[in-house]
Design a protein around this motif. Structure first.
Motif, short mmCIF file in Angstrom:
data_model
loop_
_atom_site.label_atom_id
_atom_site.label_comp_id
_atom_site.label_asym_id
_atom_site.label_seq_id
_atom_site.Cartn_x
_atom_site.Cartn_y
_atom_site.Cartn_z
N ARG A 534 49.09 69.78 31.26
CA ARG A 534 48.48 68.53 30.79
C ARG A 534 48.27 67.58 31.96
O ARG A 534 47.23 66.92 32.07
CB ARG A 534 49.40 67.86 29.76
N GLY A 535 49.30 67.52 32.83
CA GLY A 535 49.15 66.67 34.01
C GLY A 535 48.03 67.12 34.91
O GLY A 535 47.32 66.31 35.52
N VAL A 536 47.81 68.44 35.02
CA VAL A 536 46.71 68.96 35.83
C VAL A 536 45.38 68.47 35.29
O VAL A 536 44.47 68.12 36.04
CB VAL A 536 46.77 70.50 35.88
N GLY A 537 45.24 68.43 33.97
CA GLY A 537 44.00 67.94 33.38
C GLY A 537 43.74 66.49 33.74
O GLY A 537 42.61 66.11 34.06
N SER A 538 44.80 65.66 33.69
CA SER A 538 44.63 64.25 34.05
C SER A 538 44.27 64.11 35.52
O SER A 538 43.37 63.34 35.90
CB SER A 538 45.92 63.49 33.74
N GLU A 539 44.96 64.86 36.40
CA GLU A 539 44.69 64.78 37.83
C GLU A 539 43.26 65.22 38.15
O GLU A 539 42.62 64.67 39.05
CB GLU A 539 45.69 65.65 38.59
N LEU A 540 42.76 66.20 37.42
CA LEU A 540 41.41 66.69 37.69
C LEU A 540 40.38 65.59 37.42
O LEU A 540 39.44 65.41 38.22
CB LEU A 540 41.12 67.92 36.82
N VAL A 541 40.53 64.86 36.34
CA VAL A 541 39.57 63.78 36.04
C VAL A 541 39.70 62.67 37.06
O VAL A 541 38.69 62.12 37.54
CB VAL A 541 39.80 63.26 34.61
N LEU A 542 40.92 62.33 37.44
CA LEU A 542 41.11 61.23 38.41
C LEU A 542 40.64 61.63 39.80
O LEU A 542 40.31 60.77 40.62
CB LEU A 542 42.58 60.83 38.43
N SER A 543 40.58 62.96 40.06
CA SER A 543 40.21 63.39 41.41
C SER A 543 38.76 63.06 41.74
O SER A 543 38.40 62.97 42.92
CB SER A 543 40.45 64.90 41.57
N VAL A 544 37.92 62.86 40.75
CA VAL A 544 36.50 62.57 41.03
C VAL A 544 36.20 61.09 40.90
O VAL A 544 35.04 60.68 41.01
CB VAL A 544 35.60 63.37 40.07
N GLN A 545 37.23 60.26 40.69
CA GLN A 545 37.01 58.83 40.61
C GLN A 545 36.91 58.22 42.02
O GLN A 545 37.52 58.73 42.98
CB GLN A 545 38.17 58.15 39.86
N PRO A 546 36.11 57.17 42.21
CA PRO A 546 36.06 56.49 43.52
C PRO A 546 37.46 56.03 43.94
O PRO A 546 38.23 55.54 43.11
CB PRO A 546 35.13 55.31 43.28
N LYS A 547 37.78 56.19 45.21
CA LYS A 547 39.11 55.85 45.71
C LYS A 547 39.14 54.36 46.07
O LYS A 547 38.39 53.89 46.93
CB LYS A 547 39.46 56.70 46.95
#
Length: 791
Positions: A534-547
């Motif tokens: 579940r955490g991997v799914g959240s990290e995947l979406v956040l990985s494409v957000q502007p830093k």
């Protein structure tokens, strides 16, 4: 002498008279049309010329007919409501210049009838016959009309027992109109028959509308009374019979006996037709025709299971030991035509007779089933005569019942095995119940059809023990597939407002949801593996957000290798195909690069996105209980929803993989069969009878996949050869289909929905029947009729 024109009818009664006049006008239009249609179906040149001549004459003089009808009807109605003293002295019913109207009360001296012209006597008898027939078909409506009119005439100072709206007055006006329209006896005879049929079919509805008008006008009906009269008004319908009166106990005995006998037989037939139920009737049929149909059905059809179609025609196991059953409609054609009225009814009799010629000789109908269908000849004729939708609706209950018997029976390879014998016995029982019961009600056929289909499904289900195990395994696979769809829908809804590339949202909802479900199946939804994925799914979406800050960029770069490793682990868990993996990573890597290069977002935006994504990923996964109340939509791609089977599972259910079919090879297409199907599904039953309004159910092509039915036979192309198969099971959500092929040693072939679609699209699966039985039989009957007409 005409009645005093000062005498006026009550306003509600005038409206009722106007309705009857409009019915006569509509009957005129129908008669002109039916004469032309009957001429097209005529089997002899003489008959066709007679019908065409009558149509031409009546079309030219229709306005004269209507005018004469209206004048004659007005005259008779006013005479009926006038005081009886006036009717008796000044041009009343007993006037020496005119025969008394049926229903009038003056004493008739039958000994002096020789002084009256024969045509007047014939007219009198015709009017009497018309009144009797209409009184039989409109008995209940005439009861109500009589009670309302009695109230009106009583209030207006008239005589309650004289009903000016009764059918014989309409029949008298009709004959006067025919006399005005033509002076040729042969034309008058044809017009009388056709107008009687057309007007007779309209009067029941007209009388019902009159009752509604009178009720809406505030008229209160009088209570029914029983009158002790020998030759007077019928206390129910207001109908007066000619014959014996109290003044002459011996006069007119024969005429009265004949009228009472005919009236009694028609009322008996009507009561018999009504039955004890209160279902929806299959239209209206003349009581005399109905009485003959019932007599033939019981005598020739075998009311106890014997007779022409009884059990004696079957050997052990229901195998046929005799010849094909007879065509009862053809055998009794002349009797049926004599009691029926109108060329259209005659044409229907001929069409149904020819249709059963084709049914009984159809090569795709097993002889055992043909023998049972033959017992339905007279019920089918009853439906066709009374209900025009029999020809215009493919979903007519009678058509569907006959078609289902043929289609389900054609799927059996042997009627000597247990399943074949049981199905044949069930069909025989259902047919017997129809023949013996009330086959005039639509509900009768709907009920028997439901019983037939339910029993057929039971027979097919228990025919192969291995099929039960296969069905259970496929049901489990279907539940898993539906859970994936439901979870995907929920995740897609939760992530629709999240700022992320569309491909990534689709991956989370469609693919990663399967990963989470598989992890929950292995160790539970609260296991370490489930929490981590579940955490991997959240990290995947956040990985494409502007830093938003340099620290965010640094953390992302440090966690990226672990993220890719966890993604690969999840894909391996569900066996996601390599080609789809490469396509996904080919989109993900540029998205990561874009997130690093794009202007930094705010910390608030980043945190809000993280909260939304974590909320979606922590939402409880659906269970099988949730499937009962959810309507699933096809939101996933074929690759995602494709069920997964192990090699052992695929062998147990006989799963046909797509790799087992050589899709590049074209299959042979029976163009002759396709042409026959097109003809059967588009041609009307005969000239003058309507073609079915609904489109035919497909027998080949992509749309067939949505219309396959349990128990039906199909042709499937396997390993380059055609095999006859029967659909034995369909999963509740129509995700899996089980077919069986072979006789005593049956083989199971299971298909996914996708595989079924591909087989239909490429022509490798098609119906065993090119068209349903009645459709192909009526098409052949039409060609037979056309050949006879041309000859």
């Amino acid at each position: 002498m005409k009645p005093n024109p000062v005498h006026r009818l009550p306003a509600p009664l005038e409206r009722a008279v106007q309705r009857l006049k409009l019915a006569a006008r509509e009957a005129t239009e129908r008669t002109i049309e039916s004469l032309g249609l009957a001429a097209l179906a005529a089997t002899s040149v003489t008959q066709r010329d007679s019908l065409l001549g009558a149509q031409f004459e009546f079309n030219r003089k229709s306005a004269v007919f209507v005018l004469a009808f209206n004048e004659a009807f007005d005259e008779r109605v006013l005479r009926e409501v006038a005081p009886r003293a006036r009717a008796a002295t000044g041009g009343g019913a007993a006037s020496s210049s005119m025969m008394p109207l049926p229903g009038s009360n003056p004493v008739i001296n039958w000994g002096h009838l020789s002084l009256v012209e024969d045509k007047e006597v014939e007219a009198l008898i015709s009017v009497e016959r018309f009144g009797l027939e209409i009184a039989g078909t409109c008995e209940w409506e005439l009861r109500e009309v009589g009670s309302y009119v009695a109230s009106l005439l009583d209030d207006a100072g008239g005589e309650r027992e004289r009903n000016p709206l009764r059918p014989e007055l309409v029949g008298h006006a009709m004959l006067r109109g025919i006399e005005a329209a033509s002076d040729r006896p042969e034309i008058r005879k044809v017009l009388a028959g056709e107008l009687t049929r057309s007007l007779g079919t309209l009067l029941r509805g007209t009388y019902a509308n009159i009752v509604n008008d009178l009720r809406n006008a505030g008229v209160q009906p009088k209570g029914l009374e029983v009158r002790q009269r020998v030759g007077g008004v019928n206390s129910v319908s207001g109908y007066e019979t000619m014959g014996r009166t109290t003044g002459d106990p011996h006069a007119g005995g024969f005429a009265e006996s004949r009228a009472e006998s005919r009236n009694g037989s028609r009322r008996s037939a009507l009561s018999d037709a009504m039955g004890s139920g209160h279902g929806t009737p299959l239209g209206q049929v003349d009581p005399a025709v109905m009485a003959l149909i019932r007599r033939l059905a019981h005598v020739d059809g075998g009311a106890t299971g014997g007779g022409a179609f009884g059990r004696s025609d079957y050997g052990d196991g229901g195998s046929l030991s005799g010849s094909l059953p007879p065509n009862l409609i053809r055998q009794h054609r002349e009797e049926l035509r004599q009691v029926s009225r109108g060329a259209l009814d005659h044409m229907v009799i001929d069409v149904i007779g020819f249709m059963f010629d084709q049914i009984l000789a159809d090569p795709k109908v097993p002889p055992q089933m043909a023998r049972q269908i033959a017992r339905l000849q007279l019920p089918v004729l009853r439906a066709a005569l009374g209900d025009p939708s029999f020809f215009s609706s493919r979903r007519h209950p009678v058509r569907r019942f006959v078609n289902r018997i043929a289609s389900l029976g054609a799927a059996f390879e042997d009627f000597n095995d247990e399943g074949g014998r049981a199905f044949l016995a069930k069909v025989r029982t259902l047919v017997q119940e129809i023949v013996e019961g009330d086959f005039e009600q639509i509900e009768t056929y709907e009920q028997k059809l439901a019983e037939l289909e339910s029993f057929s499904a039971e027979i097919v289900a228990r025919a192969n023990p291995a099929q039960v195990e296969a069905a259970a395994l496929l049901a489990e696979k279907e539940d898993q597939q539906r859970l994936r769809q439901l979870y995907a829908q929920r995740l897609a809804g939760d992530l629709k407002d999240v700022s992320a590339p569309a491909f990534l949202r689709d991956f989370i909802s469609g693919v990663w949801s399967q990963v989470l479900l598989r992890a929950a199946e292995r160790g539970g939804s609260d296991s370490e593996l489930s929490r981590r994925l579940r955490g991997v799914g959240s990290e995947l979406v956040l990985s494409v957000q502007p830093k938003a800050t340099p620290d965010h960029r640094k953390a992302f770069l440090a966690a990226l290798p672990k993220l890719m490793q966890d993604l690969t682990e999840g894909m391996n868990l569900i066996g996601w195909p390599e080609a789809q993996r490469r396509a996904f990573f080919g989109q993900l890597l540029p998205a990561h690069a874009e997130a690093l290069k794009s202007p930094g977002g705010t910390v608030l935006d980043f945190n809000l996105t993280a909260r939304k994504v974590e909320g979606a990923m922590q939402r409880p996964m659906p269970s099988r209980e949730d499937l009962k109340n959810e309507h699933l939509l096809p939101v996933l791609t074929d690759e995602v929803v494709a069920p997964q089977f192990s090699a052992d599972e695929a062998q147990r259910v006989g799963l046909l993989p797509e790799s087992a079919v050589d899709w590049a090879t074209k299959v042979d297409i029976d163009t002759e069969a396709l042409a026959a199907e097109a003809a059967a599904n588009t041609m009307p039953a005969a000239p003058g009878l309507p073609a079915p309004a609904e489109p035919a159910e497909p027998t080949a092509g992509p749309t067939l996949a949505d219309h396959v039915q349990v128990g039906f036979a199909y042709q499937m192309n396997l390993q380059g050869q055609w095999h006859k198969v029967r659909l034995a099971h369909v999963s509740p959500a129509r995700s899996f289909f089980i077919f069986t092929t072979g006789g005593r040693h049956q083989k199971t072939v299971s298909l996914t929905q996708r595989m079924l679609m591909r087989l239909c699209e490429t022509g490798r699966l098609r119906a065993f029947e090119n068209a349903f039985l009645i459709e192909r039989a009526t098409a052949r009957a039409r060609r037979q009729l056309a050949t006879l007409t041309a000859a």
